[in-house]
Scaffold this active site. Sequence first.
Site, mmCIF file in Angstrom:
data_model
loop_
_atom_site.group_PDB
_atom_site.id
_atom_site.type_symbol
_atom_site.label_atom_id
_atom_site.label_comp_id
_atom_site.label_asym_id
_atom_site.label_seq_id
_atom_site.Cartn_x
_atom_site.Cartn_y
_atom_site.Cartn_z
ATOM 1 N N ASP A 8 0.880 -1.182 0.000
ATOM 2 C CA ASP A 8 0.000 0.000 0.000
ATOM 3 C C ASP A 8 0.909 1.221 0.000
ATOM 4 O O ASP A 8 2.122 1.112 0.224
ATOM 5 C CB ASP A 8 -0.879 -0.012 1.272
ATOM 6 C CG ASP A 8 -1.752 1.243 1.400
ATOM 7 O OD1 ASP A 8 -2.321 1.679 0.382
ATOM 8 O OD2 ASP A 8 -1.847 1.805 2.509
ATOM 9 N N SER A 9 0.313 2.395 -0.206
ATOM 10 C CA SER A 9 1.083 3.639 -0.107
ATOM 11 C C SER A 9 1.602 3.853 1.310
ATOM 12 O O SER A 9 2.466 4.699 1.528
ATOM 13 C CB SER A 9 0.190 4.818 -0.478
ATOM 14 O OG SER A 9 -0.877 4.908 0.454
ATOM 15 N N TYR A 54 -0.555 8.624 -1.986
ATOM 16 C CA TYR A 54 -0.647 8.409 -3.432
ATOM 17 C C TYR A 54 -1.802 9.234 -4.025
ATOM 18 O O TYR A 54 -1.830 9.488 -5.222
ATOM 19 C CB TYR A 54 -0.951 6.932 -3.742
ATOM 20 C CG TYR A 54 0.219 5.974 -3.697
ATOM 21 C CD1 TYR A 54 1.517 6.377 -3.385
ATOM 22 C CD2 TYR A 54 0.020 4.620 -4.001
ATOM 23 C CE1 TYR A 54 2.560 5.461 -3.354
ATOM 24 C CE2 TYR A 54 1.062 3.710 -3.990
ATOM 25 C CZ TYR A 54 2.328 4.128 -3.659
ATOM 26 O OH TYR A 54 3.357 3.219 -3.645
ATOM 27 N N GLY A 55 -2.754 9.579 -3.160
ATOM 28 C CA GLY A 55 -4.011 10.183 -3.619
ATOM 29 C C GLY A 55 -3.852 11.402 -4.506
ATOM 30 O O GLY A 55 -4.692 11.654 -5.371
ATOM 31 N N CYS A 100 -4.533 -1.191 -1.882
ATOM 32 C CA CYS A 100 -4.621 0.254 -2.060
ATOM 33 C C CYS A 100 -5.498 0.518 -3.281
ATOM 34 O O CYS A 100 -5.174 0.066 -4.388
ATOM 35 C CB CYS A 100 -3.211 0.808 -2.298
ATOM 36 S SG CYS A 100 -3.167 2.575 -2.649
ATOM 37 N N ASN A 101 -6.593 1.230 -3.071
ATOM 38 C CA ASN A 101 -7.486 1.540 -4.194
ATOM 39 C C ASN A 101 -6.795 2.417 -5.224
ATOM 40 O O ASN A 101 -6.961 2.233 -6.434
ATOM 41 C CB ASN A 101 -8.734 2.261 -3.674
ATOM 42 C CG ASN A 101 -9.620 1.359 -2.834
ATOM 43 O OD1 ASN A 101 -10.577 0.795 -3.315
ATOM 44 N ND2 ASN A 101 -9.285 1.210 -1.560
ATOM 45 N N THR A 102 -6.012 3.382 -4.731
ATOM 46 C CA THR A 102 -5.378 4.349 -5.637
ATOM 47 C C THR A 102 -4.319 3.672 -6.492
ATOM 48 O O THR A 102 -4.200 3.959 -7.690
ATOM 49 C CB THR A 102 -4.757 5.491 -4.799
ATOM 50 O OG1 THR A 102 -5.686 5.877 -3.782
ATOM 51 C CG2 THR A 102 -4.433 6.691 -5.652
ATOM 52 N N CYS A 107 -10.942 3.701 0.433
ATOM 53 C CA CYS A 107 -9.495 3.820 0.642
ATOM 54 C C CYS A 107 -9.164 2.904 1.813
ATOM 55 O O CYS A 107 -9.886 2.900 2.821
ATOM 56 C CB CYS A 107 -9.124 5.264 0.974
ATOM 57 S SG CYS A 107 -7.444 5.479 1.609
ATOM 58 N N THR A 108 -8.097 2.139 1.687
ATOM 59 C CA THR A 108 -7.815 1.126 2.707
ATOM 60 C C THR A 108 -7.356 1.719 4.039
ATOM 61 O O THR A 108 -7.319 1.016 5.045
ATOM 62 C CB THR A 108 -6.759 0.131 2.200
ATOM 63 O OG1 THR A 108 -5.594 0.860 1.786
ATOM 64 C CG2 THR A 108 -7.292 -0.680 1.038
ATOM 65 N N HIS A 109 -7.001 2.994 4.045
ATOM 66 C CA HIS A 109 -6.670 3.626 5.332
ATOM 67 C C HIS A 109 -7.930 3.838 6.190
ATOM 68 O O HIS A 109 -7.864 3.857 7.419
ATOM 69 C CB HIS A 109 -6.021 4.998 5.109
ATOM 70 C CG HIS A 109 -4.568 4.948 4.748
ATOM 71 N ND1 HIS A 109 -4.111 4.562 3.512
ATOM 72 C CD2 HIS A 109 -3.455 5.265 5.470
ATOM 73 C CE1 HIS A 109 -2.782 4.636 3.486
ATOM 74 N NE2 HIS A 109 -2.353 5.066 4.668
HETATM 75 N N1 DGL Z 1 -4.647 3.479 1.012
HETATM 76 C C1 DGL Z 1 -4.791 4.025 -0.254
HETATM 77 C C2 DGL Z 1 -6.077 3.709 -0.968
HETATM 78 O O1 DGL Z 1 -6.679 2.696 -0.690
HETATM 79 C C3 DGL Z 1 -4.193 5.339 -0.650
HETATM 80 C C4 DGL Z 1 -4.042 6.436 0.293
HETATM 81 C C5 DGL Z 1 -3.092 7.473 -0.251
HETATM 82 O O2 DGL Z 1 -1.903 7.195 -0.237
HETATM 83 O O3 DGL Z 1 -3.547 8.534 -0.681
HETATM 84 O O4 DGL Z 1 -6.491 4.418 -1.846
#
Ligand code: DGL
Length: 267
Positions: free
Chosen positions: A15-16, A47-48, A78-80, A189-191
């Site tokens: 993930d990011s 990453y967003g 990570c979705n992004t 977003c996984t966070h």
């Molecule tokens: N955890 C990430 C996601 O699922 C990205 C968060 C990020 O780095 O902006 O999109």
Amino acid sequence: MPSSASSDAPIGVFDSGVGGLSVLREIRALLPNESLLYVADSGHVPYGDKSPEFIRERCRVLAEFLLSQGAKALVLACNTATVAGVAELRERYPQLPIIGMEPAVKPAAAATKAGVVGVLATTGTLKSAKFAALLDRFACDVRVITQPCPGLVERIEAGELESAATRALLQGFVAPLLAEGCDTLILGCTHYPFIKPLLRTLLPASISVIDTGAAVARHVQRMLSAQGVLASGPAQPAQFWSSAEPQAMQHVLPLLWGKAAEVLPLP
Ligand code: DGL
């Protein structure tokens, strides 16, 4: 993946940052025999707001590293990163099971009674063609209100799951969704699953909150089973790397992973 990949080889997850630990927890719970490798690209988080080209390059680097550690499958937790990089990784490693994330638009569209769904995600995810295609496919009959959440990932990286600053930020993101009458919220977003308890305090009890970690763990299980590489165990302890100062991740691991572990610098 070489077709001879050993079933006891580990699953590589990245993930990011630390957000993907929300997915790793689900994989561990469902597949306790699997050995797990996790890379947090916290040196480049978030990453967003990064370009798809930049994220694709990071996906290449992180995938190569995890494969060099013997991974038999990759999970882009990570979705992004998924919207930017999963297609290229699948082209590059056609034999390898590669699992990405996708905001839970389909179950949310099925669940909403008000016909209004809110999506909390990064700017990169919400702007992507992949997300637009997901809406076209599954959300024709509902209204979808999207809400980027700049700044939220940084709070979660710092382990601030309940601070006043995180609360104020989240309140600002949720208010417009409530004003539009959303009764179903997607955590895209996984966070964000890490701030679900805080989010619940800001929402009426009637609102459903949907995330995809458990569904992704089931998908990992199906893919490994289809390839005949589910581990028989026992699992090795999970291993962690970070592209930022390892101490920072080490500090939040007990909170986000449930126990302390050593974090190595990503070479
Ligand atoms: N955890 C990430 C996601 O699922 C990205 C968060 C990020 O780095 O902006 O999109």
